[in-house]
Design an enzyme around this catalytic site. Structure first.
Site, PDB file in Angstrom:
ATOM      1  N   TYR A 216      41.993  30.097  35.230  1.00  0.00           N
ATOM      2  CA  TYR A 216      41.165  31.181  35.789  1.00  0.00           C
ATOM      3  C   TYR A 216      39.870  30.591  36.328  1.00  0.00           C
ATOM      4  CZ  TYR A 216      40.054  36.032  36.603  1.00  0.00           C
ATOM      5  OH  TYR A 216      39.772  37.222  37.220  1.00  0.00           O
ATOM      6  N   ARG A 269      37.084  41.798  46.814  1.00  0.00           N
ATOM      7  CA  ARG A 269      35.895  41.094  46.313  1.00  0.00           C
ATOM      8  C   ARG A 269      36.345  40.081  45.265  1.00  0.00           C
ATOM      9  NH1 ARG A 269      32.588  40.602  42.288  1.00  0.00           N
ATOM     10  NH2 ARG A 269      33.849  41.994  41.003  1.00  0.00           N
ATOM     11  N   LYS A 287      44.879  36.235  35.293  1.00  0.00           N
ATOM     12  CA  LYS A 287      44.400  37.127  34.234  1.00  0.00           C
ATOM     13  C   LYS A 287      45.510  37.417  33.224  1.00  0.00           C
ATOM     14  CE  LYS A 287      40.312  39.248  33.861  1.00  0.00           C
ATOM     15  NZ  LYS A 287      39.023  38.662  34.224  1.00  0.00           N
ATOM     16  N   GLU A 358      40.927  44.845  38.963  1.00  0.00           N
ATOM     17  CA  GLU A 358      40.283  43.530  39.002  1.00  0.00           C
ATOM     18  C   GLU A 358      39.799  43.218  40.419  1.00  0.00           C
ATOM     19  OE1 GLU A 358      38.870  40.452  36.795  1.00  0.00           O
ATOM     20  OE2 GLU A 358      40.244  41.950  35.987  1.00  0.00           O
ATOM     21  N   ASP A 359      38.529  42.852  40.549  1.00  0.00           N
ATOM     22  CA  ASP A 359      37.941  42.373  41.801  1.00  0.00           C
ATOM     23  C   ASP A 359      38.096  43.367  42.952  1.00  0.00           C
ATOM     24  OD1 ASP A 359      37.107  40.206  40.452  1.00  0.00           O
ATOM     25  OD2 ASP A 359      38.364  38.737  41.445  1.00  0.00           O
ATOM     26  N   ASP A 381      37.839  45.365  34.390  1.00  0.00           N
ATOM     27  CA  ASP A 381      37.266  44.224  33.678  1.00  0.00           C
ATOM     28  C   ASP A 381      35.933  43.799  34.272  1.00  0.00           C
ATOM     29  OD1 ASP A 381      37.451  42.216  31.630  1.00  0.00           O
ATOM     30  OD2 ASP A 381      37.843  40.757  33.212  1.00  0.00           O
ATOM     31  N   ASP A 382      35.773  43.909  35.587  1.00  0.00           N
ATOM     32  CA  ASP A 382      34.504  43.519  36.210  1.00  0.00           C
ATOM     33  C   ASP A 382      33.368  44.418  35.736  1.00  0.00           C
ATOM     34  OD1 ASP A 382      35.751  41.532  37.943  1.00  0.00           O
ATOM     35  OD2 ASP A 382      36.583  43.237  39.010  1.00  0.00           O
ATOM     36  N   ASN A 526      29.848  33.979  38.990  1.00  0.00           N
ATOM     37  CA  ASN A 526      30.737  32.840  39.112  1.00  0.00           C
ATOM     38  C   ASN A 526      31.447  32.922  40.466  1.00  0.00           C
ATOM     39  OD1 ASN A 526      33.098  34.582  38.700  1.00  0.00           O
ATOM     40  ND2 ASN A 526      32.553  34.566  36.531  1.00  0.00           N
TER      41      ASN A 526
END
Length: 675
Positions: A216, A269, A287, A358-359, A381-382, A526
């Site tokens: 990851y 993103r 993930k 996610e993202d 999760d973000d 990150n």
């Protein structure tokens, strides 16, 4: 006697001998014994070793276990009706009234979970010979024992040397350590996943600290950027804008009959890299690999999904290696209708699955979460995972200063970055303050949030509803620079979620350190190139007084004869345990209370020795045991808040432990219909 004995015969005797034995022997001997063995093994899983006599079995059963057998016609998996009747005859004092029907049903479900074995049961395969060797689900490489090589017809198709899974794992890591480039290391691991899935997860689980940055972040960003050029094998599902009206049928194309976790992205993103379109598929795959290795979710019960609604990255659309739709993104109501069709299709196929977003771009991430979190078992999760990790880090930072969690409402928090991650982190801390006694309105006043346009305040007209909660109402003159704001607010905690590398300048950090004895600094963006400052900079600019956590890993820093450690505020500490706890409890939702309990439990797992070294998170090598503890805390909260659909009458720790996948080679048994 057992028909499995016939499986060790040569293949010539297999078809006839096993067929006769499978029909005749069970009728004479096997069923009562087998049923009893299932009971004995299930109870042994909870730590009790029992003889085979019925009175001894009953003597070691709990009341709830006896209730299962006493309930008339209770369909307990693994126990034959004849054996159940014999055991019920020893329970004259018990009746279905001893336990309500709902509790009996829940006990049966919990009992079934406890029957999962540490030594995997035989696996029926609809293939033989070279097809088994080429199937990553069944392939063991040099790990096929001689008996399997005979009965599966693979003798001579693999090298004669037999290696245990432990020896194979060591060989994989020896080769891995000789490769220095992270991307090449990723390709090496990915090649193993394509060949031997069980060995891959064994290697990752045993070397999670070393391999997590390869699987990851930060390496996964590079993987997504090169996705089109290095694509080799289909993995996961793609739902595109051209599939509208067909998604309910498409969902049935996934071969697994049961899925526990779905991780989905629209590629808008990806980390700090922006819009990567359908090349964002590396995120769900990575993930879910961590869900398996750290959370113990079975690899055949996960589903990575890429929603391809186009891309606004013109350079990517013109790239000949791009694998997605070459069109601009869907926007507005058309986009939300697309997601709505997809999530309904997945829920119809897998109604109990946890769906993790996610993202997703900030403009859609929070609206999607707010729309679905009460309706389905969903989690972002973000937003929520990053928030829980940050909250746990804040609790640990307070603990490192000798302060209790109850002083959280007294902190002054400056967050640089007002996207979905920034808002999510601050919302989680607001919830933490609420659990400490503040109202939400009071908690919001402890925050100052800064984005590319400056401080969020009530006179700005460009704020979303979620951002407006953090808008200051006491600003007469907005500071023009971040340094001015630091000098004015004197924050005790500085959060970086901007995705702007180096935005925490020396002037800003020194200004904070001037007003605070132990400045808490979290550069959480990150990959590493996007970090707001480095660990070395933060240590030197605060004269070694900073308490640090970062979004990407940094090496220890030597300063004035002391080693300063920076632990990564990795979402890996939260999402596997949060997901496992939600699944085990069969929760209807992922509540704020469940997320808070995950954060609080994570902070409790940091030892005093680690705090003394400057670490505010546990060592990443312990993440599997951390996930288990968080899963237990989350499941307990789900039960307490009434979200759980399973009333777990068995010891919750046993249920969680026996729900966690262990990568071991299962004995393979060829189906009678194969030949």
């Amino acid at each position: 006697p057992s028909p499995l004995l016939f499986l060790h015969r040569p293949r010539a005797a297999h078809r006839l001998g096993f067929g006769i034995a499978a029909c005749v022997v069970p009728l004479l001997f096997v069923l009562p014994i087998n049923a009893m063995l299932h009971i004995v093994h299930a109870i042994r899983c909870s730590g009790r070793a029992l003889p085979l006599s019925h009175p001894s079995l009953l003597a070691h059963m709990s009341v709830s276990e006896k209730c299962i057998l006493a309930a008339s016609n209770a369909p307990v998996r693994g126990i034959s009706s004849s054996t159940a009747r014999r055991l019920r005859r020893n329970l004259p004092a018990l009746s279905p009234a001893t336990s309500p029907p709902e509790q009996v049903k829940a006990s049966i479900q919990a009992w079934s979970k406890l029957q999962q074995k540490r030594h995997p049961p035989p696996m029926l395969v609809e293939a033989d010979g070279i097809d088994i060797v080429h199937n990553p689900l069944f392939n063991k490489g040099t790990g096929f024992p001689p008996s399997e090589r005979d009965r599966l017809g693979i003798r001579g198709l693999v090298p004669p040397c037999y290696l245990s899974i432990e020896a194979q794992s060591e060989r994989v890591m020896t080769r891995f350590d000789k490769t220095r480039d992270p991307f090449e290391q990723f390709l090496h691991l990915n090649s193993l996943l394509d060949r031997n899935e069980t060995l891959f997860y064994r290697v990752v689980m045993e070397n999670i600290k070393q391999l997590a940055p390869i699987i990851y972040t930060p390496t996964v960003g590079q993987v997504c950027q090169k996705w089109g050029a290095q694509y080799r094998r289909a993995r996961g599902m793609y739902f595109t804008a051209e599939d509208r009206g067909e998604m309910s049928a498409m969902a049935w194309n996934w071969p697994s009959p049961d899925v526990d976790v779905v991780v989905v992205t629209d590629g808008s993103r990806i980390l700090g890299l922006g819009d990567l379109g359908c090349h964002g598929m590396g995120i769900p795959i990575g993930k879910l690999t961590l869900y398996v290795a750290a959370g113990g979710i079975h690899p055949r019960r996960v589903l990575p999904v890429q929603l391809d609604v186009g891309t606004d990255n013109e350079q990517l659309r013109n790239d000949p290696n791009y694998l997605g739709l070459r069109r601009p993104r869907l926007r507005g109501q058309e986009y939300f209708d697309f997601v709505d069709e997809w999530i309904n299709a997945i829920h119809q196929r897998y109604p109990n699955a946890l769906i993790q977003f996610e993202d997703f771009q900030t403009s859609v991430a929070l609206p999607l979460l707010n729309k679905y979190r009460e309706k389905y078992l969903t989690f972002n999760d973000d937003v929520q995972g990053t928030g829980a990790v940050a909250l746990a880090g804040v609790f640990s930072a307070l603990k490192a200063q000798g302060l209790p969690q109850s002083v959280l409402p007294e902190q002054r928090i400056l967050c640089v970055g007002a996207g979905s991650a920034g808002v999510g982190v601050c919302d989680s801390i607001v919830q933490g303050m609420s659990f400490q006694g503040l109202t939400e309105a009071q908690a919001y006043k402890r925050f100052w949030m800064w984005d590319q346009h400056g401080l969020l305040h009530q006179d700005r007209t460009d704020l979303t509803d979620c951002m407006r909660n953090f808008a200051r109402t006491d600003v007469t003159k907005s500071p023009t620079t971040l340094v001015d704001l630091v000098n004015e607010v004197k924050p005790t905690i500085l959060l970086g979620l901007s995705g702007q590398g180096g935005i925490f300048t020396e002037e800003i950090v020194r200004a904070m350190a001037k007003h605070v004895e132990r400045p808490v600094i979290f550069p959480m963006s990150n990959p590493t190139s996007k970090a707001e400052c480095t660990a070395e900079q933060a240590v030197h600019w605060t004269d070694g007084r900073a308490i640090l956590a970062s979004g990407s890993p940094f090496d220890p820093v030597e300063y004035k004869g002391k080693t300063h450690y920076t632990t990564q505020g990795n979402n890996l500490f939260i999402f596997p345990g949060l997901g496992l706890g939600s699944i085990v409890s069969e929760s209807r939702t992922v509540s704020d209370g469940m997320i808070y309990s995950a954060a609080a439990r994570l902070s409790e797992l940091v030892s005093d020795e680690e705090l003394a070294e400057g670490k505010i998170y546990p060592d990443i090598s312990t993440v599997r045991s951390v996930s288990k503890e968080i899963a237990i805390a989350v499941a307990q909260t789900a039960l307490h808040e009434g979200h759980a659909q399973m009333d777990l009458t068995y010891d919750l720790r046993d249920v969680v432990e026996h729900s966690m996948y262990q990568p071991q080679y299962a004995p393979l048994v060829e189906s009678l219909h194969t030949r």
